[in-house]
Scaffold this active site. Structure first.
Site, mmCIF file in Angstrom:
data_model
loop_
_atom_site.group_PDB
_atom_site.id
_atom_site.type_symbol
_atom_site.label_atom_id
_atom_site.label_comp_id
_atom_site.label_asym_id
_atom_site.label_seq_id
_atom_site.Cartn_x
_atom_site.Cartn_y
_atom_site.Cartn_z
ATOM 1 N N ASP A 97 14.977 -0.534 0.185
ATOM 2 C CA ASP A 97 15.751 -0.705 1.297
ATOM 3 C C ASP A 97 16.713 -1.743 1.065
ATOM 4 O OD1 ASP A 97 16.240 -0.601 4.060
ATOM 5 O OD2 ASP A 97 14.950 -2.237 4.502
ATOM 6 N N ASP A 101 4.229 3.211 6.430
ATOM 7 C CA ASP A 101 3.647 2.854 7.753
ATOM 8 C C ASP A 101 4.646 2.102 8.506
ATOM 9 O OD1 ASP A 101 3.986 0.074 6.234
ATOM 10 O OD2 ASP A 101 2.642 -0.486 7.694
ATOM 11 N N LYS A 117 17.301 4.074 0.376
ATOM 12 C CA LYS A 117 18.087 3.773 1.304
ATOM 13 C C LYS A 117 19.395 3.108 0.736
ATOM 14 C CE LYS A 117 14.961 3.209 5.371
ATOM 15 N NZ LYS A 117 14.711 2.293 6.317
ATOM 16 N N LYS A 126 0.649 -1.212 0.053
ATOM 17 C CA LYS A 126 0.098 0.053 0.049
ATOM 18 C C LYS A 126 0.939 1.259 -0.007
ATOM 19 C CE LYS A 126 -2.949 -2.679 3.183
ATOM 20 N NZ LYS A 126 -3.378 -2.701 4.716
ATOM 21 N N ARG A 153 0.262 6.168 7.643
ATOM 22 C CA ARG A 153 0.181 6.336 6.360
ATOM 23 C C ARG A 153 -0.121 7.768 5.852
ATOM 24 N NH1 ARG A 153 1.637 1.193 3.999
ATOM 25 N NH2 ARG A 153 0.863 -0.671 4.842
ATOM 26 N N PHE A 202 14.396 4.546 10.188
ATOM 27 C CA PHE A 202 12.870 3.834 9.873
ATOM 28 C C PHE A 202 12.027 4.987 9.672
ATOM 29 C CE2 PHE A 202 8.888 1.909 9.906
ATOM 30 C CZ PHE A 202 8.950 0.821 9.176
ATOM 31 N N VAL A 203 11.360 5.164 8.656
ATOM 32 C CA VAL A 203 10.564 6.395 8.225
ATOM 33 C C VAL A 203 9.045 6.044 7.909
ATOM 34 C CG1 VAL A 203 12.368 7.994 7.324
ATOM 35 C CG2 VAL A 203 11.141 6.535 5.725
ATOM 36 N N GLU A 222 7.465 2.749 -6.334
ATOM 37 C CA GLU A 222 7.769 2.184 -4.892
ATOM 38 C C GLU A 222 7.938 3.346 -4.101
ATOM 39 O OE1 GLU A 222 7.898 0.000 -3.094
ATOM 40 O OE2 GLU A 222 9.007 -1.750 -3.267
ATOM 41 N N ASP A 223 7.549 2.946 -3.037
ATOM 42 C CA ASP A 223 7.569 4.129 -1.651
ATOM 43 C C ASP A 223 8.882 4.130 -1.494
ATOM 44 O OD1 ASP A 223 7.461 1.391 -0.564
ATOM 45 O OD2 ASP A 223 6.322 2.000 0.944
HETATM 46 P P1 IMP Z 1 13.279 -4.064 0.693
HETATM 47 O O1 IMP Z 1 12.652 -5.202 0.123
HETATM 48 O O2 IMP Z 1 14.000 -4.301 1.887
HETATM 49 O O3 IMP Z 1 13.809 -3.051 -0.364
HETATM 50 O O4 IMP Z 1 11.982 -3.343 1.442
HETATM 51 C C1 IMP Z 1 11.306 -2.569 0.715
HETATM 52 C C2 IMP Z 1 9.772 -2.446 1.398
HETATM 53 O O5 IMP Z 1 10.161 -2.420 2.957
HETATM 54 C C3 IMP Z 1 9.270 -1.103 1.170
HETATM 55 O O6 IMP Z 1 8.243 -1.118 0.057
HETATM 56 C C4 IMP Z 1 8.563 -0.917 2.341
HETATM 57 O O7 IMP Z 1 7.161 -1.540 2.411
HETATM 58 C C5 IMP Z 1 9.279 -1.544 3.425
HETATM 59 N N1 IMP Z 1 10.217 -0.562 4.004
HETATM 60 C C6 IMP Z 1 11.477 -0.565 3.992
HETATM 61 N N2 IMP Z 1 12.036 0.532 4.613
HETATM 62 C C7 IMP Z 1 10.931 1.092 5.424
HETATM 63 C C8 IMP Z 1 10.878 2.504 6.209
HETATM 64 O O8 IMP Z 1 11.739 2.906 6.736
HETATM 65 N N3 IMP Z 1 9.715 2.744 6.737
HETATM 66 C C9 IMP Z 1 8.400 2.121 5.986
HETATM 67 N N4 IMP Z 1 8.779 0.949 5.226
HETATM 68 C C10 IMP Z 1 9.695 0.613 5.006
HETATM 69 MG MG MG Z 2 6.220 -1.240 -0.143
#
Ligand code: IMP
Ligand code: MG
Length: 180
Positions: free
Chosen positions: A102, A159, A130, A41, A165, A152-153, A98-99
């Protein structure tokens, strides 16, 4: 423990940057078909604000939902597709929205999934990145709103346990010890 959100990016900062990203996307896709795919979301508010500012591309919207996090702040490499696209993106120009990126695992998984449908082109647009947290380097986003440090944001779609959100700004979630 109480939670506090320390402001990091103001609503004005975000809207100005979304405007710049929209201009770049519009220039790149002027007169062409473009499917924006939102990862639910977290990406939904960003995608709506971005989509409204596209004037030259011929835009369609679609949505996917993938799980990777659960309700924790720790990433996992188990990624499951909970909701797939309504229409195949075969032959379409696609931008995955993407939001935040990470570790990069979610993105890498979804990009592989989409490439199997043979889109005409596929790029990635993320509001936040990040880079210091990356473990999967398979995919590099073409459009990035802001690079942020390893914190963590929440807010503007992002969220913690489904909350925050709706904040119009983005802030760092802090946990404060209460001394009673
Ligand atoms: P990745 O697979 O580790 O790149 O994670 C990506 C997903 O993790 C994002 O689409 C977010 O839903 C969640 N996520 C990663 N870092 C944060 C954060 O700092 N705050 C909130 N959600 C996060
Ligand atoms: Mg996400």
């Amino acid at each position: 423990m109480t939670e506090r959100v320390r402001p990091l990016l103001s609503e004005e900062d975000i809207m100005a940057r979304v405007g710049e990203l929209a201009e770049a996307v519009d220039a790149d896709y002027a007169g062409r078909n473009l499917t924006l795919i939102c990862l639910l979301k977290g990406g939904v508010i960003f995608m709506c604000d971005l989509a409204k500012r596209l004037k030259k591309a011929v835009v369609e919207l679609d949505f996917m939902d993938v799980s990777s996090y659960g309700d924790s702040t720790v990433s996992s490499s188990n990624i499951r597709i909970d909701k797939d696209l309504e229409h195949s993106v075969e032959g379409r120009n696609v931008i995955l929205i993407e939001d935040i990126i990470d570790t990069g695992r979610t993105l890498s998984h979804v990009v592989k999934h989409l490439k199997r449908q043979e889109p005409a082109s596929l790029k990635v647009c993320t509001l936040l990145d990040k880079p210091s947290r990356r473990v999967d380097f398979d995919v590099t986003p073409e459009y990035v709103g802001f690079e942020i440090p390893d914190e963590f944001v929440v807010g503007y779609g992002l969220d913690y346990a489904q909350r925050y959100r709706n904040l119009p700004f983005i802030g760092v979630l802090e946990f404060i010890e209460e001394n009673i």
